[in-house]
Design a protein around this motif. Structure first.
Motif, PDB file in Angstrom:
ATOM      1  N   ALA A   1       0.830  -1.211   0.000  1.00 56.03           N
ATOM      2  CA  ALA A   1       0.000   0.000   0.000  1.00 56.03           C
ATOM      3  C   ALA A   1       0.860   1.254   0.000  1.00 56.03           C
ATOM      4  N   ALA A   2       1.946   1.245   0.771  1.00 51.65           N
ATOM      5  CA  ALA A   2       2.832   2.407   0.837  1.00 51.65           C
ATOM      6  C   ALA A   2       3.436   2.719  -0.521  1.00 51.65           C
ATOM      7  N   ALA A   3       3.855   1.679  -1.240  1.00 52.35           N
ATOM      8  CA  ALA A   3       4.450   1.879  -2.558  1.00 52.35           C
ATOM      9  C   ALA A   3       3.404   2.285  -3.589  1.00 52.35           C
ATOM     10  N   ALA A   4       2.208   1.704  -3.506  1.00 49.32           N
ATOM     11  CA  ALA A   4       1.173   1.989  -4.500  1.00 49.32           C
ATOM     12  C   ALA A   4       0.716   3.442  -4.436  1.00 49.32           C
ATOM     13  N   ALA A   5       0.546   3.984  -3.229  1.00 46.56           N
ATOM     14  CA  ALA A   5       0.107   5.369  -3.089  1.00 46.56           C
ATOM     15  C   ALA A   5       1.102   6.322  -3.734  1.00 46.56           C
ATOM     16  N   LEU A   6       2.384   6.087  -3.515  1.00 40.64           N
ATOM     17  CA  LEU A   6       3.396   6.942  -4.121  1.00 40.64           C
ATOM     18  C   LEU A   6       3.481   6.716  -5.626  1.00 40.64           C
ATOM     19  N   ALA A   7       3.324   5.466  -6.057  1.00 37.74           N
ATOM     20  CA  ALA A   7       3.433   5.149  -7.482  1.00 37.74           C
ATOM     21  C   ALA A   7       2.408   5.906  -8.314  1.00 37.74           C
ATOM     22  N   VAL A   8       1.204   6.107  -7.768  1.00 35.61           N
ATOM     23  CA  VAL A   8       0.192   6.878  -8.500  1.00 35.61           C
ATOM     24  C   VAL A   8       0.688   8.300  -8.728  1.00 35.61           C
ATOM     25  N   CYS A   9       1.324   8.881  -7.725  1.00 36.37           N
ATOM     26  CA  CYS A   9       1.792  10.267  -7.817  1.00 36.37           C
ATOM     27  C   CYS A   9       2.983  10.424  -8.752  1.00 36.37           C
ATOM     28  N   LEU A  10       3.755   9.364  -8.940  1.00 32.91           N
ATOM     29  CA  LEU A  10       4.961   9.440  -9.754  1.00 32.91           C
ATOM     30  C   LEU A  10       4.821   8.771 -11.110  1.00 32.91           C
ATOM     31  N   ALA A  11       3.660   8.235 -11.415  1.00 30.91           N
ATOM     32  CA  ALA A  11       3.429   7.592 -12.705  1.00 30.91           C
ATOM     33  C   ALA A  11       3.496   8.618 -13.833  1.00 30.91           C
ATOM     34  N   PRO A  12       3.843   8.215 -15.037  1.00 33.56           N
ATOM     35  CA  PRO A  12       3.839   9.156 -16.163  1.00 33.56           C
ATOM     36  C   PRO A  12       2.507   9.870 -16.328  1.00 33.56           C
ATOM     37  N   GLU A  13       1.416   9.187 -16.020  1.00 34.37           N
ATOM     38  CA  GLU A  13       0.084   9.783 -16.163  1.00 34.37           C
ATOM     39  C   GLU A  13      -0.146  10.946 -15.195  1.00 34.37           C
ATOM     40  N   ALA A  14       0.685  11.009 -14.126  1.00 36.33           N
ATOM     41  CA  ALA A  14       0.530  12.093 -13.152  1.00 36.33           C
ATOM     42  C   ALA A  14       0.831  13.457 -13.770  1.00 36.33           C
ATOM     43  N   GLU A  15       1.591  13.456 -14.859  1.00 37.59           N
ATOM     44  CA  GLU A  15       1.866  14.695 -15.569  1.00 37.59           C
ATOM     45  C   GLU A  15       0.973  14.838 -16.797  1.00 37.59           C
ATOM     46  N   GLY A  16       0.062  13.883 -16.963  1.00 37.30           N
ATOM     47  CA  GLY A  16      -0.835  13.904 -18.108  1.00 37.30           C
ATOM     48  C   GLY A  16      -2.281  13.827 -17.683  1.00 37.30           C
ATOM     49  N   GLU A  17      -2.934  12.712 -18.036  1.00 34.88           N
ATOM     50  CA  GLU A  17      -4.376  12.613 -17.826  1.00 34.88           C
ATOM     51  C   GLU A  17      -4.788  12.595 -16.357  1.00 34.88           C
TER      52      GLU A  17
ATOM     53  N   GLU B   1      -1.086  -7.816  -2.216  1.00 32.51           N
ATOM     54  CA  GLU B   1      -1.356  -6.831  -3.256  1.00 32.51           C
ATOM     55  C   GLU B   1      -2.225  -5.689  -2.741  1.00 32.51           C
ATOM     56  N   ALA B   2      -1.888  -4.493  -3.197  1.00 28.65           N
ATOM     57  CA  ALA B   2      -2.691  -3.307  -2.917  1.00 28.65           C
ATOM     58  C   ALA B   2      -2.756  -2.477  -4.187  1.00 28.65           C
ATOM     59  N   ARG B   3      -3.896  -1.845  -4.411  1.00 33.75           N
ATOM     60  CA  ARG B   3      -4.058  -0.975  -5.578  1.00 33.75           C
ATOM     61  C   ARG B   3      -4.499   0.402  -5.107  1.00 33.75           C
ATOM     62  N   ALA B   4      -3.711   1.414  -5.400  1.00 35.77           N
ATOM     63  CA  ALA B   4      -4.081   2.802  -5.124  1.00 35.77           C
ATOM     64  C   ALA B   4      -4.687   3.393  -6.384  1.00 35.77           C
ATOM     65  N   LEU B   5      -5.824   4.057  -6.225  1.00 29.93           N
ATOM     66  CA  LEU B   5      -6.519   4.648  -7.362  1.00 29.93           C
ATOM     67  C   LEU B   5      -6.256   6.145  -7.433  1.00 29.93           C
ATOM     68  N   VAL B   6      -6.458   6.694  -8.597  1.00 29.70           N
ATOM     69  CA  VAL B   6      -6.347   8.139  -8.761  1.00 29.70           C
ATOM     70  C   VAL B   6      -7.377   8.803  -7.850  1.00 29.70           C
ATOM     71  N   PRO B   7      -6.985   9.814  -7.084  1.00 31.91           N
ATOM     72  CA  PRO B   7      -7.939  10.479  -6.182  1.00 31.91           C
ATOM     73  C   PRO B   7      -9.171  10.969  -6.924  1.00 31.91           C
ATOM     74  N   MET B   8     -10.280  11.011  -6.183  1.00 28.78           N
ATOM     75  CA  MET B   8     -11.568  11.382  -6.777  1.00 28.78           C
ATOM     76  C   MET B   8     -12.415  12.102  -5.744  1.00 28.78           C
ATOM     77  N   ARG B   9     -13.435  12.806  -6.229  1.00 31.81           N
ATOM     78  CA  ARG B   9     -14.404  13.382  -5.306  1.00 31.81           C
ATOM     79  C   ARG B   9     -15.123  12.246  -4.584  1.00 31.81           C
ATOM     80  N   VAL B  10     -15.207  12.363  -3.260  1.00 39.24           N
ATOM     81  CA  VAL B  10     -15.855  11.317  -2.475  1.00 39.24           C
ATOM     82  C   VAL B  10     -17.308  11.160  -2.895  1.00 39.24           C
ATOM     83  N   SER B  11     -17.954  12.261  -3.230  1.00 38.52           N
ATOM     84  CA  SER B  11     -19.365  12.215  -3.641  1.00 38.52           C
ATOM     85  C   SER B  11     -19.567  11.509  -4.968  1.00 38.52           C
TER      86      SER B  11
END
Length: 255
Positions: free
Chosen positions: A58-74, A116-126
């Motif tokens: 989980a610790a690695a997955a949360a950071l991986a979302v922020c550092l993925a190539p997509e973090a500078e794109g979509e 296994e853990a999967r971190a998702l792109v942040p979203m509106r809770v609503s």
């Protein structure tokens, strides 16, 4: 490293030293704009994952979302809006078909020693999609495990020995820790160290220290000195679930 985490550096020291009661004050937020990063923990009935390995994933997955190539794109607009506010994470457990379903949503899955853990792109809770909202938040407790040696070159994430946390709560906290650690390393020019950590797939070692070791490492009222002199970063929780506002839940220490 993407600059997506820069706002965390700007807020870090002030957040750690502000009064505990103010940590949980959300009066400045529009409820419709509250965002969170879902962290999905794969917890099958049999076999259950090792608790430590799951937290490290989980610790690695949360950071991986922020550092993925997509973090500078979509993914950038949602990540930027989230990091500019409170970096809430909500851990949920999944198994079987429900675990497979969350892979249709944007994010990163990390596996550590079979957990296994999967971190998702942040979203509106609503606007949480049904693939996530139907997953349980409670019931994520797992038996304590006896981890092996710390992997060479991996930072250690120390869980507060005086504050019991479910696996779900701890997963969110160690995810905060890796983000803060990477942000402060980048800001202090430790680019080679960040590259070495990336080569390890941002592996960490989640451990529980003795109370004496925790007290010795705790940054207290001077978080800037703790980072500058000892490479220690603290995660201070707002206290929305499980722990009291202002509780330091994790200390991240660069090797």
């Amino acid at each position: 490293m993407t600059a997506i985490l820069t706002p965390l550096v700007d807020r870090y020291a002030s957040w750690l030293t502000r009064p505990a009661a103010s940590a949980a004050d959300t009066s400045d937020e529009d409820p419709a704009e509250v965002r969170a990063m879902p962290v999905i923990l794969r917890i099958e009935r049999d076999p259950q994952p090792d608790r430590t390995a799951l937290l490290e994933a989980a610790a690695a997955a949360a950071l991986a979302v922020c550092l993925a190539p997509e973090a500078e794109g979509e993914w950038h607009p949602e990540l930027r809006a989230w990091v500019n506010g409170r970096i809430r994470k909500v851990s949920r457990r999944a198994r079987g078909a429900h675990w497979a379903a969350v892979h249709d949503l944007p994010g990163v899955t990390v596996e550590v020693d079979g957990a296994e853990a999967r971190a998702l792109v942040p979203m509106r809770v609503s606007q949480t999609p049904k693939e996530v909202s139907r997953l349980q938040i409670s019931g994520s407790e797992l038996p304590a495990s006896a981890p092996g040696p710390v992997p060479a070159g991996a930072p250690v994430l120390w869980l507060n020995p005086d504050v019991p946390m479910t696996a779900g709560k701890a997963a969110a906290q160690v995810g905060h820790a890796t983000m803060l650690l990477a942000a402060l390393m980048h800001a202090s020019g430790q680019h080679d160290a960040l590259e070495n950590w990336a080569a390890l797939d941002h592996r960490t070692a989640v451990r529980t220290p003795t109370p004496a070791a925790w007290a010795a490492a705790h940054p207290g009222a001077d978080p800037e000195a703790a980072w500058r002199d000892h490479g220690v970063v603290a995660v201070r929780d707002a206290g929305f679930t499980e722990v009291a506002p202002g509780t330091v839940t994790v200390l991240a220490r660069w090797p």
